[in-house]
Design a protein around this motif. Structure first.
Motif, PDB file in Angstrom:
ATOM      1  N   THR A 132     121.753 -34.575  80.314  1.00  0.00           N
ATOM      2  CA  THR A 132     121.041 -34.330  79.062  1.00  0.00           C
ATOM      3  C   THR A 132     121.162 -32.865  78.663  1.00  0.00           C
ATOM      4  O   THR A 132     121.322 -31.982  79.520  1.00  0.00           O
ATOM      5  CB  THR A 132     119.550 -34.694  79.186  1.00  0.00           C
ATOM      6  OG1 THR A 132     118.873 -34.378  77.963  1.00  0.00           O
ATOM      7  CG2 THR A 132     118.874 -33.928  80.310  1.00  0.00           C
ATOM      8  N   THR A 133     121.087 -32.621  77.352  1.00  0.00           N
ATOM      9  CA  THR A 133     121.045 -31.239  76.846  1.00  0.00           C
ATOM     10  C   THR A 133     119.602 -30.777  76.644  1.00  0.00           C
ATOM     11  O   THR A 133     119.363 -29.671  76.173  1.00  0.00           O
ATOM     12  CB  THR A 133     121.788 -31.135  75.494  1.00  0.00           C
ATOM     13  OG1 THR A 133     121.171 -32.032  74.560  1.00  0.00           O
ATOM     14  CG2 THR A 133     123.252 -31.491  75.653  1.00  0.00           C
ATOM     15  N   GLY A 134     118.637 -31.622  77.009  1.00  0.00           N
ATOM     16  CA  GLY A 134     117.232 -31.334  76.726  1.00  0.00           C
ATOM     17  C   GLY A 134     116.574 -30.349  77.659  1.00  0.00           C
ATOM     18  O   GLY A 134     115.389 -30.039  77.510  1.00  0.00           O
ATOM     19  N   LEU A 135     117.314 -29.842  78.667  1.00  0.00           N
ATOM     20  CA  LEU A 135     116.733 -28.907  79.613  1.00  0.00           C
ATOM     21  C   LEU A 135     117.037 -27.458  79.262  1.00  0.00           C
ATOM     22  O   LEU A 135     116.899 -26.566  80.084  1.00  0.00           O
ATOM     23  CB  LEU A 135     117.225 -29.238  81.036  1.00  0.00           C
ATOM     24  CG  LEU A 135     116.685 -30.576  81.584  1.00  0.00           C
ATOM     25  CD1 LEU A 135     117.395 -30.967  82.868  1.00  0.00           C
ATOM     26  CD2 LEU A 135     115.178 -30.496  81.815  1.00  0.00           C
ATOM     27  N   CYS A 136     117.454 -27.229  78.021  1.00  0.00           N
ATOM     28  CA  CYS A 136     117.627 -25.883  77.475  1.00  0.00           C
ATOM     29  C   CYS A 136     116.950 -25.834  76.110  1.00  0.00           C
ATOM     30  O   CYS A 136     116.739 -26.863  75.473  1.00  0.00           O
ATOM     31  CB  CYS A 136     119.115 -25.534  77.305  1.00  0.00           C
ATOM     32  SG  CYS A 136     120.048 -25.422  78.848  1.00  0.00           S
ATOM     33  N   THR A 137     116.610 -24.626  75.668  1.00  0.00           N
ATOM     34  CA  THR A 137     116.009 -24.449  74.347  1.00  0.00           C
ATOM     35  C   THR A 137     117.092 -24.015  73.370  1.00  0.00           C
ATOM     36  O   THR A 137     117.804 -23.041  73.611  1.00  0.00           O
ATOM     37  CB  THR A 137     114.890 -23.395  74.396  1.00  0.00           C
ATOM     38  OG1 THR A 137     113.878 -23.827  75.314  1.00  0.00           O
ATOM     39  CG2 THR A 137     114.256 -23.211  73.027  1.00  0.00           C
ATOM     40  N   GLY A 166     112.214 -31.820  74.208  1.00  0.00           N
ATOM     41  CA  GLY A 166     112.910 -30.951  75.144  1.00  0.00           C
ATOM     42  C   GLY A 166     111.939 -30.248  76.076  1.00  0.00           C
ATOM     43  O   GLY A 166     111.049 -30.869  76.652  1.00  0.00           O
ATOM     44  N   LEU A 167     112.069 -28.935  76.186  1.00  0.00           N
ATOM     45  CA  LEU A 167     111.255 -28.175  77.134  1.00  0.00           C
ATOM     46  C   LEU A 167     109.920 -27.719  76.557  1.00  0.00           C
ATOM     47  O   LEU A 167     109.095 -27.176  77.269  1.00  0.00           O
ATOM     48  CB  LEU A 167     112.039 -26.967  77.640  1.00  0.00           C
ATOM     49  CG  LEU A 167     113.310 -27.333  78.413  1.00  0.00           C
ATOM     50  CD1 LEU A 167     114.064 -26.080  78.820  1.00  0.00           C
ATOM     51  CD2 LEU A 167     112.987 -28.173  79.629  1.00  0.00           C
ATOM     52  N   GLY A 168     109.719 -27.890  75.234  1.00  0.00           N
ATOM     53  CA  GLY A 168     108.387 -27.707  74.690  1.00  0.00           C
ATOM     54  C   GLY A 168     108.071 -26.418  73.980  1.00  0.00           C
ATOM     55  O   GLY A 168     106.904 -26.164  73.663  1.00  0.00           O
ATOM     56  N   ASN A 191     113.978 -36.532  83.461  1.00  0.00           N
ATOM     57  CA  ASN A 191     113.966 -35.151  83.942  1.00  0.00           C
ATOM     58  C   ASN A 191     113.402 -34.186  82.904  1.00  0.00           C
ATOM     59  O   ASN A 191     112.747 -33.197  83.248  1.00  0.00           O
ATOM     60  CB  ASN A 191     115.380 -34.728  84.347  1.00  0.00           C
ATOM     61  CG  ASN A 191     115.814 -35.335  85.663  1.00  0.00           C
ATOM     62  OD1 ASN A 191     115.173 -35.132  86.688  1.00  0.00           O
ATOM     63  ND2 ASN A 191     116.888 -36.110  85.633  1.00  0.00           N
ATOM     64  N   VAL A 192     113.657 -34.477  81.639  1.00  0.00           N
ATOM     65  CA  VAL A 192     113.089 -33.645  80.572  1.00  0.00           C
ATOM     66  C   VAL A 192     111.572 -33.777  80.554  1.00  0.00           C
ATOM     67  O   VAL A 192     110.842 -32.780  80.477  1.00  0.00           O
ATOM     68  CB  VAL A 192     113.682 -34.027  79.199  1.00  0.00           C
ATOM     69  CG1 VAL A 192     112.974 -33.266  78.081  1.00  0.00           C
ATOM     70  CG2 VAL A 192     115.177 -33.732  79.166  1.00  0.00           C
TER      71      VAL A 192
END
Length: 347
Positions: A132-137, A166-168, A191-192
């Protein structure tokens, strides 16, 4: 030599750039008058104390490789300009290089909204991690967050829902500065969601001043291995923060209805042609109430994909208009990249 006031302002700029982990080549090592901010031994020590040697860096460190490159860049500039170099700078670099065998898949980035207010996020050291690309801002999230800071009245006392959180970063800033009644983060990747829960806890529970405050603020009570499909935090001011699993391809109308949102937010969700139909379908359901409105921030990486998104909005009879007022910059990111913010509503 720069004035004391100018040096302090420049040191703060470098501090914010360091903790948000901007590219080394973009670090502003010189003030507006062209003076380097580490020309003296004292300035070098001050710079270290505000960055790699600070308590914040010990608690929530940027990646080790970034810290190494940061100190190396300062040493190089000092040598190129024949500045006397303080012992602490050499010692810091030696210590960081000595840790080169350490391996970590996570790091922290801290985003300063003001000198006294910041948001810290655990992020992945890899652009794509765990599929996933969701673990970066990403840039569009920062742009949407800047817009929210300038438009607090749109979000105040509202039920706000974010798609693909994503990370929020966006939600944490809005929850802290824009006073929504509720804020619901949603994502579909396990994981996100797990990392998102850590980041919400990090930026809410951390502020508690007593054990009672902790109990009031942290209502989630989940452990590392618990199901991440739903989590809720309540604050002492009565506001509620929720984290919920939401799959655009498998949601039910009742599931969306139960979310009860006034304002829907999303950033960097328009990037894959295959997801455009599911994305617009969930937007259409969320906008079924005539009073609901959505704001979608997109980095324009592919004009064709973005045009297809607009076409799908039209087929679903969703009204859209571009919000062209560029917000005041707060974060560091590439401003040359085209970012568009759309306001959506039902017809």
């Amino acid at each position: 030599m720069a004035s004391e006031k100018t040096t302090c302002a420049s040191l703060y700029t470098i501090k914010t750039q360091f903790f948000s982990v901007i590219l080394i080549k973009d670090l502003k090592f010189q003030d507006d008058e062209g003076h380097f901010i580490f020309e003296t031994l004292e300035e070098q020590a001050d710079l270290l104390n505000m960055t790699v040697s600070s308590i914040l860096c010990q608690q929530f460190p940027p990646s080790l490789s970034y810290q190494q490159c940061f100190v190396k860049a300062i040493l190089k500039k000092c040598e190129e300009n024949n500045f006397e170099i303080c012992d602490e700078l050499y010692e810091s670099y030696t210590m960081l290089i000595g840790r080169s065998n350490e391996v970590s898949e996570v790091c922290y980035k801290t985003y300063f909204i003001s000198p006294d207010e910041c948001i810290t996020l655990q992020e992945s050291t890899q652009m794509i991690s765990h599929g996933t690309t969701g673990l970066c801002t990403w840039q569009a999230a920062k742009y949407l967050t800047e817009w929210a800071i300038e438009n607090k009245q749109i979000l105040k006392d509202k039920h706000v829902l974010e798609l693909g959180s994503g990370l929020g970063l966006t939600g944490l800033v809005i929850s802290k500065f824009c006073c929504p009644s509720t804020y619901t983060f949603t994502d579909c990747h396990e994981n996100v969601l797990r990392t998102l829960r850590k980041n919400v806890t990090l930026n809410t529970v951390q502020e508690s001043s007593s054990e009672n405050d902790y109990c009031n603020k942290q209502k989630c009570g989940k452990t590392e291995n618990d199901d991440n499909s739903y989590c809720e935090f309540s604050d002492t001011d009565g506001s509620i923060t929720r984290i919920k699993h939401l799959d655009w391809e498998e949601f039910t109308e009742q599931e969306v209805k139960d979310l009860g949102s006034d304002v829907i937010l999303a950033s960097d969700v328009v990037y894959d042609d295959r997801l455009l139909e599911p994305l617009v379908k969930v937007l259409s359901s969320l906008l079924s109430s005539s009073s609901s409105v959505a704001y979608v921030s997109s980095t324009i990486r592919n004009d064709t994909t973005f045009s297809k998104f607009l076409d799908v909005l039209d087929t679903k009879s969703i009204c859209w208009q571009e919000v062209k007022n560029v917000p005041t910059p707060v974060f560091y990111y590439n401003k040359d990249v085209a970012i568009k913010l759309l306001k959506l509503s039902s017809q």
